[in-house]
Write a protein that holds these residues in place. Sequence first.
Motif, mmCIF file in Angstrom:
data_model
loop_
_atom_site.group_PDB
_atom_site.id
_atom_site.type_symbol
_atom_site.label_atom_id
_atom_site.label_comp_id
_atom_site.label_asym_id
_atom_site.label_seq_id
_atom_site.Cartn_x
_atom_site.Cartn_y
_atom_site.Cartn_z
ATOM 1 N N VAL A 162 -6.120 31.747 17.324
ATOM 2 C CA VAL A 162 -7.216 32.271 18.133
ATOM 3 C C VAL A 162 -7.099 31.827 19.577
ATOM 4 O O VAL A 162 -6.931 30.643 19.873
ATOM 5 C CB VAL A 162 -8.570 31.823 17.556
ATOM 6 N N ASP A 163 -7.208 32.793 20.477
ATOM 7 C CA ASP A 163 -7.423 32.542 21.893
ATOM 8 C C ASP A 163 -8.787 33.104 22.266
ATOM 9 O O ASP A 163 -9.290 34.023 21.610
ATOM 10 C CB ASP A 163 -6.362 33.235 22.756
ATOM 11 N N HIS A 164 -9.368 32.579 23.340
ATOM 12 C CA HIS A 164 -10.621 33.116 23.860
ATOM 13 C C HIS A 164 -10.434 33.418 25.336
ATOM 14 O O HIS A 164 -10.311 32.505 26.157
ATOM 15 C CB HIS A 164 -11.770 32.125 23.660
ATOM 16 N N HIS A 165 -10.384 34.702 25.657
ATOM 17 C CA HIS A 165 -10.200 35.129 27.038
ATOM 18 C C HIS A 165 -11.284 36.118 27.435
ATOM 19 O O HIS A 165 -11.679 36.977 26.630
ATOM 20 C CB HIS A 165 -8.854 35.850 27.212
ATOM 21 N N PRO A 166 -11.765 36.057 28.683
ATOM 22 C CA PRO A 166 -12.540 37.187 29.207
ATOM 23 C C PRO A 166 -11.699 38.449 29.159
ATOM 24 O O PRO A 166 -10.465 38.397 29.063
ATOM 25 C CB PRO A 166 -12.850 36.766 30.641
ATOM 26 N N LEU A 167 -12.363 39.590 29.261
ATOM 27 C CA LEU A 167 -11.689 40.866 29.037
ATOM 28 C C LEU A 167 -10.494 41.073 29.955
ATOM 29 O O LEU A 167 -9.419 41.484 29.497
ATOM 30 C CB LEU A 167 -12.678 42.015 29.202
ATOM 31 N N ALA A 168 -10.651 40.831 31.246
ATOM 32 C CA ALA A 168 -9.543 41.075 32.178
ATOM 33 C C ALA A 168 -8.334 40.220 31.823
ATOM 34 O O ALA A 168 -7.191 40.703 31.841
ATOM 35 C CB ALA A 168 -9.993 40.811 33.611
ATOM 36 N N GLU A 169 -8.564 38.960 31.480
ATOM 37 C CA GLU A 169 -7.464 38.075 31.099
ATOM 38 C C GLU A 169 -6.847 38.508 29.771
ATOM 39 O O GLU A 169 -5.622 38.446 29.588
ATOM 40 C CB GLU A 169 -7.954 36.640 31.001
ATOM 41 N N ALA A 170 -7.686 38.920 28.834
ATOM 42 C CA ALA A 170 -7.183 39.357 27.530
ATOM 43 C C ALA A 170 -6.320 40.601 27.671
ATOM 44 O O ALA A 170 -5.265 40.724 27.027
ATOM 45 C CB ALA A 170 -8.342 39.623 26.585
#
Length: 307
Positions: A162-170
């Motif tokens: 699992v990673d957690h990124h804001p949308l732009a980063e994801a």
Amino acid sequence: MPLTRRLFLAAALATAGCAYTGPDRTVRVAAGEPGGFYVEFARLLAAELADAYPSTRASVVETLGSVMNIAKVGAGEADLGLVLVDAMTAAQDGAPPFPRATRLPALGRVYENYMQLVVPARSRYRTLADLAGRRVSLGATGSGAALFGTRMLDAAGVSVEVDHHPLAEAAEALRTGGVEALLWSGGLPTPALTDLDDAIGIRLLDLEVTELRRRHGAVYDRVTIPSGTYRDAGEVTTVGVPNLLVASPAVPADVVEATVRVLVQRAGDLVPRQALGTQYLDVRSLIDTAPVPLHPRAAEAYRELRG
């Protein structure tokens, strides 16, 4: 007489004008990430509030999503907030990720969020199970997608990195191979995903709702993402989660009334441009906020609009 959808719709369409003549107010709306549906809806709501009620100044607070919005509204750092109903029910119960129970009244059910599990069109992944052991962004920490993503994996019995990124980063991580899938909770289409689709081609995976409903109740719906939403021609079955507008208990009753009147009487002006033709604010559904209770003054305002 009970407030029903049919009676409410008939009266709302027949009622015109706004009654708010109160003092100057500043209303802070906790929204979401830049480029997402929440923040665009919040900007439209703020503009319509200010236009309908010149003594109301409204501002939009950008956040990472539902969990953060609940925290901000609960702490008095925002007056209104957009939240997914599954996050709000978890907050009411003091269930993870909320350290204590937080209860916020709803002003209305405004939209349906679509869970979008995205992979590159060229990838070999066809199901959620195919992602076992792979690196997946489950939304930003503090987002509704992050809460849903954990539940989704648990219900499916699938383990991923699992990673957690804001949308732009994801989106950038998916484009460059830093992650092999991303989960986004939002409207249709989401501009950042449209841009990603133009760049590399994307495909959405089907998601199953049955086990999620068994574990967590009717906060989850089975919904369809229409073909043509992105370039992939196929129709996708996924999970929908109702979107609520909630309020701090400290928000004055006249602001609650003003907001409800805007939701009802200016519904057609509250659809973000990217979603025109695919989503709309259905005034018949505004009162359907269960299991989150409707704000008492909001309920009164809906009855008054009914006539």
